[in-house]
Design an enzyme around this catalytic site. Structure first.
Site, PDB file in Angstrom:
ATOM      1  N   ASP A  15       0.828  -1.213   0.000  1.00 51.59           N
ATOM      2  CA  ASP A  15       0.000   0.000   0.000  1.00 51.59           C
ATOM      3  C   ASP A  15       0.866   1.269   0.000  1.00 51.59           C
ATOM      4  O   ASP A  15       1.962   1.278   0.571  1.00 51.59           O
ATOM      5  CB  ASP A  15      -0.917  -0.023   1.233  1.00 51.59           C
ATOM      6  CG  ASP A  15      -2.039   1.002   1.130  1.00 51.59           C
ATOM      7  OD1 ASP A  15      -2.365   1.433   0.005  1.00 51.59           O
ATOM      8  OD2 ASP A  15      -2.585   1.372   2.185  1.00 51.59           O
ATOM      9  N   ASN A  63     -10.880  -2.341  -4.766  1.00 53.60           N
ATOM     10  CA  ASN A  63     -10.094  -1.448  -5.643  1.00 53.60           C
ATOM     11  C   ASN A  63     -10.674  -1.341  -7.055  1.00 53.60           C
ATOM     12  O   ASN A  63     -10.430  -0.360  -7.758  1.00 53.60           O
ATOM     13  CB  ASN A  63      -8.633  -1.934  -5.792  1.00 53.60           C
ATOM     14  CG  ASN A  63      -7.813  -1.830  -4.530  1.00 53.60           C
ATOM     15  OD1 ASN A  63      -6.894  -2.618  -4.320  1.00 53.60           O
ATOM     16  ND2 ASN A  63      -8.109  -0.857  -3.679  1.00 53.60           N
ATOM     17  N   ARG A 182       2.276  -4.840   6.139  1.00 51.34           N
ATOM     18  CA  ARG A 182       1.533  -3.817   5.405  1.00 51.34           C
ATOM     19  C   ARG A 182       2.341  -2.532   5.382  1.00 51.34           C
ATOM     20  O   ARG A 182       2.706  -1.996   6.425  1.00 51.34           O
ATOM     21  CB  ARG A 182       0.166  -3.542   6.022  1.00 51.34           C
ATOM     22  CG  ARG A 182      -0.584  -2.484   5.191  1.00 51.34           C
ATOM     23  CD  ARG A 182      -2.010  -2.238   5.636  1.00 51.34           C
ATOM     24  NE  ARG A 182      -2.652  -1.336   4.680  1.00 51.34           N
ATOM     25  CZ  ARG A 182      -3.907  -1.391   4.286  1.00 51.34           C
ATOM     26  NH1 ARG A 182      -4.700  -2.325   4.762  1.00 51.34           N
ATOM     27  NH2 ARG A 182      -4.385  -0.514   3.414  1.00 51.34           N
TER      28      ARG A 182
HETATM   29  C1  IPE Z   1      -5.309  -2.607   0.204  1.00 53.38           C
HETATM   30  O1  IPE Z   1      -4.998  -1.271   0.012  1.00 53.38           O
HETATM   31  C2  IPE Z   1      -5.313  -3.324  -1.097  1.00 53.38           C
HETATM   32  C3  IPE Z   1      -4.017  -3.453  -1.774  1.00 53.38           C
HETATM   33  C4  IPE Z   1      -2.875  -3.023  -1.353  1.00 53.38           C
HETATM   34  C5  IPE Z   1      -4.058  -4.167  -3.005  1.00 53.38           C
HETATM   35  P1  IPE Z   1      -6.137  -0.141  -0.117  1.00 53.38           P
HETATM   36  O2  IPE Z   1      -5.444   1.141  -0.280  1.00 53.38           O
HETATM   37  O3  IPE Z   1      -7.116  -0.530  -1.134  1.00 53.38           O
HETATM   38  O4  IPE Z   1      -6.837  -0.263   1.302  1.00 53.38           O
HETATM   39  P2  IPE Z   1      -7.695   0.794   2.122  1.00 53.38           P
HETATM   40  O5  IPE Z   1      -8.648   1.440   1.161  1.00 53.38           O
HETATM   41  O6  IPE Z   1      -6.724   1.755   2.702  1.00 53.38           O
HETATM   42  O7  IPE Z   1      -8.355  -0.042   3.161  1.00 53.38           O
HETATM   43  C1  IPE Z   2      -1.746   0.260  -3.232  1.00 56.11           C
HETATM   44  O1  IPE Z   2      -1.545   1.612  -3.309  1.00 56.11           O
HETATM   45  C2  IPE Z   2      -1.965  -0.372  -4.566  1.00 56.11           C
HETATM   46  C3  IPE Z   2      -3.368  -0.717  -4.823  1.00 56.11           C
HETATM   47  C4  IPE Z   2      -4.337  -0.638  -3.951  1.00 56.11           C
HETATM   48  C5  IPE Z   2      -3.699  -1.160  -6.149  1.00 56.11           C
HETATM   49  P1  IPE Z   2      -2.746   2.655  -3.268  1.00 56.11           P
HETATM   50  O2  IPE Z   2      -3.183   2.914  -4.654  1.00 56.11           O
HETATM   51  O3  IPE Z   2      -3.826   2.233  -2.334  1.00 56.11           O
HETATM   52  O4  IPE Z   2      -1.981   3.908  -2.688  1.00 56.11           O
HETATM   53  P2  IPE Z   2      -2.502   4.953  -1.633  1.00 56.11           P
HETATM   54  O5  IPE Z   2      -2.986   4.181  -0.437  1.00 56.11           O
HETATM   55  O6  IPE Z   2      -3.604   5.710  -2.294  1.00 56.11           O
HETATM   56  O7  IPE Z   2      -1.303   5.782  -1.329  1.00 56.11           O
HETATM   57 MG    MG Z   3      -4.107   2.511  -0.344  1.00 58.28          MG
END
Ligand code: IPE
Ligand code: IPE
Ligand code: MG
Length: 234
Positions: A15, A63, A182
């Protein structure tokens, strides 16, 4: 670190790509691109460390409701990665894909199947990618599969047990998760491996995924090695 203290199965929630890009005034998709490079580096580091199973959370079911442009950029990145799969075979690594893979274009699904087949007999690390994955939907899918298989009655030799149930999950044949890492600062599991990580240790770091390196991985594993896992016992 001695192998005895190494987790057998590590889950990684990658993340922070979006925030990494935002900090630099770049579009989010460039954060994902950078995240993809780091993913490759960390796979190598995991192999070097002799890890047996690593599951990377790359796209959650939630997502997929992000803006179309971002989802398309992610699908394109996964597809590009699948073109380099020979690299994995050269490293004796098995590839596995879990999640609602029907979400992806047919050509991408085919590449995933081919990559799994091509690497199936490798004996090294299993690198598992969770794509359009959700722990809840995985459990619902398992339950509905069990119901349909037993629609005409449960055979007297079959019993619903934790072990049998796990065979209906995407991760069939893989061990439970020992450690979930994480990145990106959030302290939550966001629907990742709910069943499999029921007794995992959790390691949270504020480091954004594109900044995550081998040293950070080593720190997480070192932290894990210090934990006292009791599994409810004494
Ligand atoms: C979790 O990250 C999913 C992945 C890293 C693929 P998100 O960014 O989607 O999670 P939330 O929205 O902070 O819970
Ligand atoms: C994780 O990074 C990758 C996916 C969820 C696909 P994010 O896209 O959630 O990045 P942040 O949390 O917005 O920084
Ligand atoms: Mg994220």
């Amino acid at each position: 670190m001695s192998n005895a203290k190494l987790p057998v199965h590590v889950g990684i929630i990658m993340d922070g790509n979006g925030r990494w890009a935002k900090k630099r005034g770049l579009p989010r998709k460039l954060g994902h691109r950078e995240g993809g490079k780091v993913f490759r580096k960390i796979v190598e580091a995991c192999i070097d460390l002799d890890l047996q199973y690593v599951t990377f959370y790359a796209l959650s079911t939630e997502n997929t409701s992000r803006p179309k442009e971002e989802v398309e950029a992610l699908v394109k990145l996964f597809d590009e990665y699948l073109d380099d799969i020979r690299e994995m075979s050269d490293k004796n690594t098995r590839l596995r894909f879990i999640g609602g893979l029907e979400f992806f274009p047919k050509t991408t699904c085919k590449k995933m199947q081919d990559a799994e087949t091509a690497t199936a007999s490798n004996t090294g690390m299993t690198c598992c990618l969770a794509l359009n994955y959700g722990g809840r939907s995985e459990i619902i899918r398992a339950v509905s599969q069990i119901i349909s298989e037993h629609a005409t009655g449960i055979s007297p030799t079959w019993e619903l047990s934790e072990e049998n149930f796990a065979n209906y999950l995407y991760t069939r044949g893989m061990p439970n998760v020992d450690l979930v890492i994480r990145t990106g600062g959030e302290r939550r599991i966001s629907n990742f491996l709910l069943w499999q990580a029921a007794y995992a240790e959790y390691y949270f770091t504020d480091v954004l995924w594109p900044d995550f390196g081998k040293e950070n991985l080593a720190t997480a594993l070192g932290d894990y090695a210090e934990r006292n896992r009791r599994f409810g016992g004494l």
